[in-house]
Each structure stands twice: as C-alpha cells, then as structure tokens.
Write a protein that holds these residues in place. Structure first.
Motif, PDB file in Angstrom:
ATOM      1  N   ASP A 202      39.101  25.132  15.098  1.00 50.28           N
ATOM      2  CA  ASP A 202      39.800  25.697  16.243  1.00 50.28           C
ATOM      3  C   ASP A 202      40.097  24.562  17.220  1.00 50.28           C
ATOM      4  N   SER A 204      40.872  23.540  21.520  1.00 53.58           N
ATOM      5  CA  SER A 204      40.826  23.916  22.921  1.00 53.58           C
ATOM      6  C   SER A 204      41.356  22.741  23.732  1.00 53.58           C
ATOM      7  N   LYS A 223      44.222  26.439  28.545  1.00 49.44           N
ATOM      8  CA  LYS A 223      43.417  27.637  28.275  1.00 49.44           C
ATOM      9  C   LYS A 223      42.937  28.267  29.579  1.00 49.44           C
ATOM     10  N   ASP A 280      41.752  31.024  13.160  1.00 53.57           N
ATOM     11  CA  ASP A 280      42.493  32.171  13.684  1.00 53.57           C
ATOM     12  C   ASP A 280      43.970  32.036  13.322  1.00 53.57           C
ATOM     13  N   ARG A 460      33.798  33.281  12.798  1.00 57.25           N
ATOM     14  CA  ARG A 460      34.581  32.439  13.708  1.00 57.25           C
ATOM     15  C   ARG A 460      34.072  32.483  15.143  1.00 57.25           C
ATOM     16  N   TRP A 461      33.248  33.488  15.466  1.00 57.70           N
ATOM     17  CA  TRP A 461      32.720  33.555  16.833  1.00 57.70           C
ATOM     18  C   TRP A 461      31.879  32.320  17.164  1.00 57.70           C
ATOM     19  N   GLU A 464      33.926  29.599  18.798  1.00 56.09           N
ATOM     20  CA  GLU A 464      34.236  29.976  20.175  1.00 56.09           C
ATOM     21  C   GLU A 464      33.024  29.713  21.064  1.00 56.09           C
ATOM     22  N   GLU A 465      31.835  29.994  20.539  1.00 59.37           N
ATOM     23  CA  GLU A 465      30.618  29.737  21.314  1.00 59.37           C
ATOM     24  C   GLU A 465      30.409  28.244  21.532  1.00 59.37           C
ATOM     25  N   ARG A 468      32.514  27.251  24.329  1.00 57.01           N
ATOM     26  CA  ARG A 468      31.974  27.801  25.582  1.00 57.01           C
ATOM     27  C   ARG A 468      30.804  26.951  26.077  1.00 57.01           C
TER      28      ARG A 468
END
Length: 575
Positions: A202, A204, A223, A280, A460-461, A464-465, A468
């Motif tokens: 992914d 960002s 973002k 994604d 995939r979470w 994202e974590e 974060r």
C-alpha cells in the motif's frame, strides 16, 4: 575478583582484589583477602609456583561466585544528608525503556551492518550509536533530530557523538538504504521465520510544513487533505504484518507506478520469488496484475464493483447464486436477515482482463449492509437540510459528501434559461443502495478455496495499522528535514523503528495493543542514587514481566547496582 601479587626482597605475596569506581569516577581496587606468601603456600599447594598460582586463581573464582551470590540477596544502605545540597549539574534521572528495542536492534545485527557500511565509506563518527539512538527515540519519544539528540543524553548509555555527526550520518544511511533493507530482512529470520508467502502493499504520503515544491516534495493528493507539498511512501509487509521493504517517490507521481521498482528489488535482493501479492483496488491496475501473474507469483486484489464492465457489473449486482461461506450452501438472497451479523455470503463469477483468467468473488455481509445504510441515511438527512436551507457549495469533490445526493434543474421545459432549482436526488440514493453490503475480490488463483482467498484479503488491515502507527505513534509527519537524501534517511529510520516495534510485539505474543506497549516502554525509567546504583520509577505490571521475559533480562529490582546495570546493558545487546 582477580589475583594480585606483590614481591619484596624476601617474599612474594598473593592477594584477592576487587575493582570498583569511587565517588569521583576513578577506577581503583581494594584487597578482599590475603592468601599468603609463596613460601607459606608451597608446602600445601605446591610443589611448584605454577601450582600455587593455579590454586590462587581458583580461590579468586570461588570468591567471585560467593560475591555474586551475596549480591543477589544483599541489602543496600545509602546515607542521605538533610543539610547537604545537591552537586551542580548532577544527572539523576535516566530513561531505560530503550533497552527492550535494543535487544531487537542487536538481534537484527544492525551493529554488524554499520561496521560493513563503515568499510565502504570514510567517516569517523559511530554510525551504530547514531542509528540505534534515532530508532529508539522514534519509538519512545518521536521528535526532530535535534531533540532526539538531546533526549539521548538521558539514556543509561548517553551518546559520545556530536549533533553534526547525526546529520552527516543521515546522508550515509540514505546512500546505503537498499543494502540495509535487504540485510535486515535476511537477519530478521534469526528472530523467527518470516511469513513471506503473502505480501501486502500500500502507499501513503507525508506532508511538509512548507509552501514551495522542491526535489521530491511535490503537490499531490494528500491523505490528510492538507495544502502542503508531500512525499509518498510505498510499503510492503509480510503475512504477519511485519514490514518487509519500502520506497519513497515524488508527491505528484501516480502511486500505481511505484509497485514494480520496489517489487523488482525484492525479487532480486531479498530472495523472495514465490508469493501472493495483495492490495486494495487503487494499486490493482491491469499492469500490476500482469506483473504479479508472472513467475511463481499470484495476486489477490480488491475490485471496485462500480468500475466493472457493464455486463460484469450486472452479474455482480444480481441477487442470484449466493452461498453461505460457513457451510457452502446455496441461499436465497431474500431469506438473508439483517441480524445475521456474523454470516458472510459469496458467489463467484468468471472474469477476464488483460488476457488473464481470473475469479471475481462477490461477498455480501448483512452487518456491513446495515452499517452503510445507517451512514447513508445520516448523509441523506444532511442533504435534505442543505436543500431546505440553500446552504450549497460549489465543487464539492469528497465522495462521502452529502451534496452528492443533491440534483439541480437549471432550464425550463422549453429550454429557456431559468433559476437553478436544487432537489434531493432519490435516483442517486437508490443507485447507491444497490451496493450495500457488497464487496469484491479478484484473483488469478483458480483452484484455491474461497475462504482462504478472503482470509488473505482481510489481512490488509495490518498494513493500514502500520501506516497509522508510523504517522500517529511515531510522528513520522510532518517531516522537518529538507534535503532529498535526508528525507530518505528519515523514512528509513521510521521503517526500522516500525520493524523493531513489530518484532517486539510478536515476541510478546501479540497480546498487547500498540498503546499499551509504548506506554510501558516510555515509563521504564530510573533514578541514580548517590552514584551507587539505580532505583526503578515504574510500576511492575504483567506487561513489564512479559517484556523482561521476551528480552532475556530484568530491571524490576528494588535496587540495581551500577555493575548490575552494566551487565543488563550487555544482556540487551546479545544476539
């Protein structure tokens, strides 16, 4: 304890001595026990001087063991004087939470990596000390490089390097970025086998508090929706959520083009050539699918139902052919209840794009459908109020903006100019409701079970974590360095800090949240008592017990002597 001898004209004497550091910081020694003269010891421990020396050394060993056993149960008495002022500039408070990330740092053999890099460059500073301190600071107290340098002064092992050495080191780290990433991946297998069967990818972006574009700092789609230049970061993690590799690229570059260069590097330098690529829909372009349909690689990617071809979209929205995932039995869509919160339903559609035969898996979740309907109803209510009050703004592009449900009519029936009339677009609302609860995944794995494919996609979470944690807990943005090489080094430090943290989290059995682990690490501090040793200032909890167990040393004693603390520091650097 060590053997000490003294010679005179008439005799040679043997003693056991113990070294220590006095109050002035000077190393000295004291006689613990007199063993006797050579003449006295020969009759019993001879017949030669070597035999006597061997016996004396054995006594030293026994005395050392005895001393260590006594220290374990020894009570400490320290005298304080109510009328004696503190010494000037005497440091009393020390941060010790870095000892636990330090055990992971040395487990990754980053110290060896720094020595390897030094052989390729000409510099005098201690790269290992600088890199390790920057990583520990990014985890414990993320801040600028200047502030990190100042904070490192309060570590139990304060730095000997200077501030200008930190900035020079950033340029070296940027130059050796690829080498560090590949070597760290290989070394991380010593801390546990990496799950590289599935790789998540992914992107960002990170903003700079500046107004002018420069180098890789370009205006792009932020973002955070900030009007600042940004730099983008592409990140690969493995199936367990542990970072694998990263790259940076200009803020105005299409993120889809970032995949191939970084994945090619993984194929060439990391020894990974068989894996499932998962991303994604934004990074599931046809070019990226084609690239991951080659060799031993496959892909599982999210597919936007709205962007399917008309015939495929019609099949996806058709309510026929759904099965219950738990038992694989066919169900009638009308019989699915909204309270089946834990059930998931699916159907498969043959799909072809770019000459690749694929499976399009459409899932339906009643729980997700209720959630989407609730959110949309709230937005429709807001749109209705906006129409009633006339509070409409132009050029609203947010896909979740309530204004998308507002239509306008600007002409009469005869085509003449007229006043603009705003109304609630019921057709638009009905169209969006068709997608409630639906989710699509595309893959070129034609024989794998649907449940296994969906399980991979659900992972995939984790990426994202990772972003974060990097942005929120490690404060990776805004970025304060300006030169492109130092920006790359900044993200390398953030990447290594994230890798360090994730491996520590795994050693703890993934039992604690990020907030719990970081809170525990940041509270592990010590007070120096009259130069004799340290008293912990933190509370002993279950998490601190687990940290000590995972890292192989303990700091939760009522009092820790200076020699014991040095031993703990050595233990934290063992591989």
């Amino acid at each position: 304890m060590r053997l000490h001898t003294s010679k005179s004209k008439n005799a040679e004497s043997f003693y056991i001595s113990k070294g220590y550091v006095n109050d002035k910081g000077v190393s000295t020694s004291v006689i613990v026990r007199k063993l006797g003269t050579l003449a006295e010891l020969l009759p019993e421990h001879g017949p030669t001087r070597d035999d006597v020396v061997a016996w004396c050394k054995e006594q030293c060993r026994i005395e050392t063991m005895k001393y260590k056993e006594e220290q374990k149960t020894k009570s400490v008495q320290i005298t304080f004087h109510a009328d004696r002022p503190l010494e000037y500039s005497q440091q009393r408070f020390y941060k010790g939470g870095y000892l636990f990330p330090q055990s992971v740092y040395y487990g990754l053999q980053l110290d060896k990596m720094c020595r390897k890099i030094k052989a390729r460059h000409k510099y005098e500073f201690d790269l290992n000390a600088i890199l390790s301190d920057l990583i520990y600071n990014r985890i414990l107290e993320p801040q600028s490089k200047l502030s990190a340098y100042k904070t490192a002064q309060s570590f139990l092992e304060p730095p000997a390097y200077k501030l200008h050495d930190v900035y020079r080191a950033l340029s070296i780290l940027a130059e050796e970025n690829d080498l560090i990433q590949s070597e760290v991946f290989k070394n991380s297998n010593f801390l546990g086998e990496r799950n590289s069967k599935v790789l998540y990818y992914d992107c960002s972006n990170f903003y700079f508090e500046i107004e002018q574009e420069e180098g890789d700092k370009k205006y792009g789609k932020s973002k955070e929706h900030r009007p600042n230049p940004i730099v983008q970061m592409g990140l690969f993690i493995d199936g367990d959520g542990i970072p694998l590799a990263f790259s940076t690229f200009p803020g105005n570059q299409n993120e889809q083009t970032s995949l191939k260069p970084l994945e090619s590097k993984i194929l060439q330098q990391f020894g990974c050539d068989k894996f499932i690529y998962c991303s994604d829909a934004g990074l599931a372009s046809q070019g990226n699918r084609n690239f991951n349909h080659m060799g031993k690689r496959s892909f599982i990617v999210t597919q936007s139902i709205k962007k399917l071809r008309a015939e495929d979209k019609a099949l996806a929205l058709n309510k026929e052919g759904f099965k219950r995932l738990s038992d694989d039995k066919k169900v009638k869509f009308e019989s699915i209840r909204d309270d089946d919160a834990n059930e998931l339903y699916y159907k498969e559609i043959p799909y072809t794009s770019g000459n690749i035969d694929q499976r399009l898996i459409i899932t339906y979740s009643p729980k997700y459908a209720v959630y989407q309907k609730t959110i949309r109803d709230t937005q429709v209510d807001r749109a209705r109020i906006m129409v009633h009050n006339g509070s409409l703004k132009k050029n609203r592009k947010n896909p979740n903006d309530p204004a998308r449900f507002i239509g306008k009519d600007a002409v009469t029936k005869d085509g003449e100019a007229a006043e603009i009339n705003y109304y609630l677009d019921e057709e638009k609302i009905s169209e969006e409701s068709m997608y409630d609860g639906l989710y699509a995944v595309c893959t070129d794995l034609l024989d794998d079970k649907v449940g296994d494919i969906l399980k991979v996609s659900e992972g995939r979470w984790q990426i994202e974590e990772c972003f974060r944690i990097m942005k929120t807990d490690f404060s990776a943005r805004p970025v304060y360095v300006q030169r492109d090489d130092r920006i790359k080094a900044h993200f390398l430090i953030c990447f290594l800090a994230l890798l360090n943290y994730r491996l520590l989290e795994k050693q703890l059995g993934n039992k604690y949240t990020c907030e719990e682990i970081l809170k525990a690490l940041r509270e592990i501090n010590f007070v120096n008592i009259e130069g004799q040793g340290y008293v912990p200032t933190y509370s002993r909890e279950k998490i601190t017990d687990d940290l000590h167990e995972a890292c192989g040393f303990r700091t939760d004693y009522q009092f820790i002597t200076k020699s014991k603390m040095k031993e703990i520091q050595k233990q934290s650097k063992r591989r």
